[in-house]
Design a protein around this motif. Structure first.
Motif, PDB file in Angstrom:
ATOM      1  N   THR A   1       0.819  -1.219   0.000  1.00 32.10           N
ATOM      2  CA  THR A   1       0.000   0.000   0.000  1.00 32.10           C
ATOM      3  C   THR A   1       0.849   1.264   0.000  1.00 32.10           C
ATOM      4  O   THR A   1       0.466   2.256  -0.631  1.00 32.10           O
ATOM      5  CB  THR A   1      -0.999   0.018   1.175  1.00 32.10           C
ATOM      6  N   ASP A   2       2.003   1.248   0.666  1.00 28.51           N
ATOM      7  CA  ASP A   2       2.876   2.428   0.634  1.00 28.51           C
ATOM      8  C   ASP A   2       3.368   2.701  -0.780  1.00 28.51           C
ATOM      9  O   ASP A   2       3.359   3.843  -1.251  1.00 28.51           O
ATOM     10  CB  ASP A   2       4.076   2.255   1.569  1.00 28.51           C
ATOM     11  N   ALA A   3       3.802   1.648  -1.484  1.00 32.95           N
ATOM     12  CA  ALA A   3       4.283   1.812  -2.867  1.00 32.95           C
ATOM     13  C   ALA A   3       3.160   2.305  -3.772  1.00 32.95           C
ATOM     14  O   ALA A   3       3.386   3.138  -4.660  1.00 32.95           O
ATOM     15  CB  ALA A   3       4.855   0.496  -3.385  1.00 32.95           C
ATOM     16  N   ALA A   4       1.941   1.820  -3.547  1.00 27.52           N
ATOM     17  CA  ALA A   4       0.799   2.255  -4.358  1.00 27.52           C
ATOM     18  C   ALA A   4       0.506   3.734  -4.139  1.00 27.52           C
ATOM     19  O   ALA A   4       0.206   4.465  -5.093  1.00 27.52           O
ATOM     20  CB  ALA A   4      -0.429   1.407  -4.030  1.00 27.52           C
ATOM     21  N   ILE A   5       0.606   4.184  -2.896  1.00 21.37           N
ATOM     22  CA  ILE A   5       0.383   5.607  -2.601  1.00 21.37           C
ATOM     23  C   ILE A   5       1.451   6.453  -3.277  1.00 21.37           C
ATOM     24  O   ILE A   5       1.146   7.480  -3.899  1.00 21.37           O
ATOM     25  CB  ILE A   5       0.359   5.860  -1.076  1.00 21.37           C
ATOM     26  N   GLU A   6       2.704   6.037  -3.180  1.00 22.95           N
ATOM     27  CA  GLU A   6       3.788   6.791  -3.825  1.00 22.95           C
ATOM     28  C   GLU A   6       3.595   6.855  -5.336  1.00 22.95           C
ATOM     29  O   GLU A   6       3.776   7.916  -5.941  1.00 22.95           O
ATOM     30  CB  GLU A   6       5.149   6.168  -3.481  1.00 22.95           C
ATOM     31  N   ALA A   7       3.201   5.746  -5.937  1.00 21.62           N
ATOM     32  CA  ALA A   7       2.978   5.728  -7.390  1.00 21.62           C
ATOM     33  C   ALA A   7       1.817   6.639  -7.767  1.00 21.62           C
ATOM     34  O   ALA A   7       1.894   7.411  -8.736  1.00 21.62           O
ATOM     35  CB  ALA A   7       2.722   4.295  -7.863  1.00 21.62           C
ATOM     36  N   ASP A   8       0.756   6.579  -7.002  1.00 26.34           N
ATOM     37  CA  ASP A   8      -0.426   7.391  -7.289  1.00 26.34           C
ATOM     38  C   ASP A   8      -0.152   8.885  -7.100  1.00 26.34           C
ATOM     39  O   ASP A   8      -0.623   9.718  -7.876  1.00 26.34           O
ATOM     40  CB  ASP A   8      -1.582   6.955  -6.383  1.00 26.34           C
ATOM     41  N   GLN A   9       0.613   9.228  -6.078  1.00 29.20           N
ATOM     42  CA  GLN A   9       0.880  10.631  -5.762  1.00 29.20           C
ATOM     43  C   GLN A   9       2.091  11.192  -6.505  1.00 29.20           C
ATOM     44  O   GLN A   9       2.292  12.403  -6.539  1.00 29.20           O
ATOM     45  CB  GLN A   9       1.077  10.803  -4.255  1.00 29.20           C
ATOM     46  N   GLY A  10       2.903  10.319  -7.053  1.00 28.66           N
ATOM     47  CA  GLY A  10       4.084  10.764  -7.787  1.00 28.66           C
ATOM     48  C   GLY A  10       5.178  11.341  -6.906  1.00 28.66           C
ATOM     49  O   GLY A  10       6.013  12.124  -7.367  1.00 28.66           O
ATOM     50  N   CYS A  11       5.173  10.946  -5.636  1.00 31.25           N
ATOM     51  CA  CYS A  11       6.228  11.386  -4.719  1.00 31.25           C
ATOM     52  C   CYS A  11       6.311  10.414  -3.551  1.00 31.25           C
ATOM     53  O   CYS A  11       5.449   9.564  -3.372  1.00 31.25           O
ATOM     54  CB  CYS A  11       5.986  12.819  -4.230  1.00 31.25           C
ATOM     55  N   SER A  12       7.367  10.558  -2.765  1.00 30.78           N
ATOM     56  CA  SER A  12       7.585   9.652  -1.640  1.00 30.78           C
ATOM     57  C   SER A  12       6.645   9.958  -0.479  1.00 30.78           C
ATOM     58  O   SER A  12       6.112  11.067  -0.361  1.00 30.78           O
ATOM     59  CB  SER A  12       9.032   9.757  -1.157  1.00 30.78           C
ATOM     60  N   ILE A  13       6.477   8.980   0.371  1.00 34.33           N
ATOM     61  CA  ILE A  13       5.676   9.182   1.579  1.00 34.33           C
ATOM     62  C   ILE A  13       6.297  10.277   2.434  1.00 34.33           C
ATOM     63  O   ILE A  13       5.585  11.120   2.985  1.00 34.33           O
ATOM     64  CB  ILE A  13       5.528   7.857   2.345  1.00 34.33           C
ATOM     65  N   SER A  14       7.615  10.281   2.511  1.00 39.49           N
ATOM     66  CA  SER A  14       8.299  11.331   3.258  1.00 39.49           C
ATOM     67  C   SER A  14       7.929  12.715   2.725  1.00 39.49           C
ATOM     68  O   SER A  14       7.654  13.641   3.495  1.00 39.49           O
ATOM     69  CB  SER A  14       9.811  11.113   3.194  1.00 39.49           C
ATOM     70  N   ASP A  15       7.891  12.865   1.389  1.00 40.85           N
ATOM     71  CA  ASP A  15       7.501  14.147   0.787  1.00 40.85           C
ATOM     72  C   ASP A  15       6.057  14.500   1.105  1.00 40.85           C
ATOM     73  O   ASP A  15       5.729  15.668   1.339  1.00 40.85           O
ATOM     74  CB  ASP A  15       7.721  14.128  -0.723  1.00 40.85           C
ATOM     75  N   ILE A  16       5.178  13.508   1.096  1.00 40.67           N
ATOM     76  CA  ILE A  16       3.769  13.767   1.431  1.00 40.67           C
ATOM     77  C   ILE A  16       3.674  14.284   2.863  1.00 40.67           C
ATOM     78  O   ILE A  16       2.957  15.259   3.138  1.00 40.67           O
ATOM     79  CB  ILE A  16       2.900  12.504   1.247  1.00 40.67           C
ATOM     80  N   PHE A  17       4.401  13.655   3.782  1.00 42.03           N
ATOM     81  CA  PHE A  17       4.414  14.112   5.173  1.00 42.03           C
ATOM     82  C   PHE A  17       4.866  15.565   5.264  1.00 42.03           C
ATOM     83  O   PHE A  17       4.245  16.370   5.938  1.00 42.03           O
ATOM     84  CB  PHE A  17       5.359  13.242   6.021  1.00 42.03           C
ATOM     85  N   VAL A  18       5.971  15.884   4.573  1.00 37.55           N
ATOM     86  CA  VAL A  18       6.548  17.226   4.656  1.00 37.55           C
ATOM     87  C   VAL A  18       5.668  18.263   3.960  1.00 37.55           C
ATOM     88  O   VAL A  18       5.402  19.340   4.499  1.00 37.55           O
ATOM     89  CB  VAL A  18       7.974  17.240   4.047  1.00 37.55           C
ATOM     90  N   LEU A  19       5.192  17.948   2.760  1.00 33.81           N
ATOM     91  CA  LEU A  19       4.460  18.923   1.953  1.00 33.81           C
ATOM     92  C   LEU A  19       2.990  19.063   2.358  1.00 33.81           C
ATOM     93  O   LEU A  19       2.437  20.165   2.328  1.00 33.81           O
ATOM     94  CB  LEU A  19       4.549  18.558   0.468  1.00 33.81           C
ATOM     95  N   ASP A  20       2.370  17.940   2.708  1.00 35.39           N
ATOM     96  CA  ASP A  20       0.924  17.954   2.947  1.00 35.39           C
ATOM     97  C   ASP A  20       0.524  17.619   4.380  1.00 35.39           C
ATOM     98  O   ASP A  20      -0.626  17.812   4.753  1.00 35.39           O
ATOM     99  CB  ASP A  20       0.237  16.976   1.992  1.00 35.39           C
ATOM    100  N   GLY A  21       1.448  17.062   5.149  1.00 34.79           N
ATOM    101  CA  GLY A  21       1.177  16.732   6.541  1.00 34.79           C
ATOM    102  C   GLY A  21       0.724  15.291   6.735  1.00 34.79           C
ATOM    103  O   GLY A  21       0.243  14.630   5.815  1.00 34.79           O
ATOM    104  N   GLU A  22       0.903  14.820   7.958  1.00 35.67           N
ATOM    105  CA  GLU A  22       0.525  13.450   8.280  1.00 35.67           C
ATOM    106  C   GLU A  22      -0.971  13.179   8.088  1.00 35.67           C
ATOM    107  O   GLU A  22      -1.330  12.117   7.570  1.00 35.67           O
ATOM    108  CB  GLU A  22       0.950  13.080   9.709  1.00 35.67           C
ATOM    109  N   PRO A  23      -1.878  14.116   8.456  1.00 31.93           N
ATOM    110  CA  PRO A  23      -3.307  13.821   8.253  1.00 31.93           C
ATOM    111  C   PRO A  23      -3.651  13.530   6.781  1.00 31.93           C
ATOM    112  O   PRO A  23      -4.459  12.646   6.496  1.00 31.93           O
ATOM    113  CB  PRO A  23      -4.016  15.077   8.759  1.00 31.93           C
ATOM    114  N   THR A  24      -3.023  14.265   5.864  1.00 30.72           N
ATOM    115  CA  THR A  24      -3.267  14.015   4.442  1.00 30.72           C
ATOM    116  C   THR A  24      -2.770  12.631   4.060  1.00 30.72           C
ATOM    117  O   THR A  24      -3.460  11.871   3.367  1.00 30.72           O
ATOM    118  CB  THR A  24      -2.589  15.092   3.573  1.00 30.72           C
ATOM    119  N   PHE A  25      -1.554  12.292   4.516  1.00 29.78           N
ATOM    120  CA  PHE A  25      -1.034  10.959   4.217  1.00 29.78           C
ATOM    121  C   PHE A  25      -1.945   9.883   4.789  1.00 29.78           C
ATOM    122  O   PHE A  25      -2.259   8.894   4.111  1.00 29.78           O
ATOM    123  CB  PHE A  25       0.389  10.765   4.743  1.00 29.78           C
ATOM    124  N   ARG A  26      -2.388  10.033   6.021  1.00 27.65           N
ATOM    125  CA  ARG A  26      -3.223   9.005   6.655  1.00 27.65           C
ATOM    126  C   ARG A  26      -4.549   8.840   5.911  1.00 27.65           C
ATOM    127  O   ARG A  26      -5.074   7.723   5.817  1.00 27.65           O
ATOM    128  CB  ARG A  26      -3.456   9.311   8.138  1.00 27.65           C
TER     129      ARG A  26
END
Length: 173
Positions: free
Chosen positions: A37-62
């Motif tokens: 599921t982590d790889a699927a999220i990264e592929a769908d979002q076009g960026c790493s989970i770490s980037d999602i945390f930094v750019l959009d915040g943990e609530p968005t990632f969750r």
């Protein structure tokens, strides 16, 4: 694509427990597909989970994670590996109800060797050993409650862990 098929098994556990590595090998042994599921999220979002945390915040990632887990459990008939924090979400816990869930357990020494506690693990970025220990202490009761089976991966070869899981699943499909 929603198939209505259930996963053969869902893997949960902390960072470094081997969910991806063991999941891929287990899928091969069972002759089914693997879905991370982590790889699927990264592929769908076009960026790493770490980037999602930094750019959009943990609530968005969750929120992304919650949706991806629900989709994967509904549509994937193979082996599904969840991110370490996914099972902490109440909605995800409901999705996992009735699934065959294997908790891949591991101690900090083995986890540290496997993941290196680098910047790609946003919740472990500051004081990674203390952060991992704190996360594991918080998450262990949930992992144990959700698990159909618990398998210790510490100090073990992938093939040995896969063989144990296949045995727990009744010898495969």
């Amino acid at each position: 694509m929603v198939t209505g098929e259930r996963p053969v098994v869902v893997l949960i556990g902390p960072p470094g427990s081997g969910k991806t590595t063991i999941g891929q090998a287990l899928a091969g042994a069972l002759d089914v597909a693997f879905h991370d599921t982590d790889a699927a999220i990264e592929a769908d979002q076009g960026c790493s989970i770490s980037d999602i945390f930094v750019l959009d915040g943990e609530p968005t990632f969750r929120a992304l994670e919650r949706a991806e887990v629900a989709r994967a459990v509904e549509a994937h008939a193979g082996v599904v590996a969840l991110g370490g924090g996914a099972p902490m979400d109440a909605e995800t816990q409901e999705v996992l109800d009735g699934q065959v869930v294997v908790f891949l357990d591991v101690g900090i020494a083995d986890a540290a060797k496997r993941v290196g506690f680098d910047a790609s693990r946003p919740l472990l970025a500051i004081n990674p050993r203390a952060a991992w220990t704190k996360l594991m202490n918080e998450r262990r009761p949930t992992y144990e409650r959700l698990a159909t089976h618990r398998v210790d991966t510490a100090g073990r070869e992938v093939d040995d862990v896969v063989a144990e899981i296949v045995s727990l699943l009744g010898g495969g499909q």
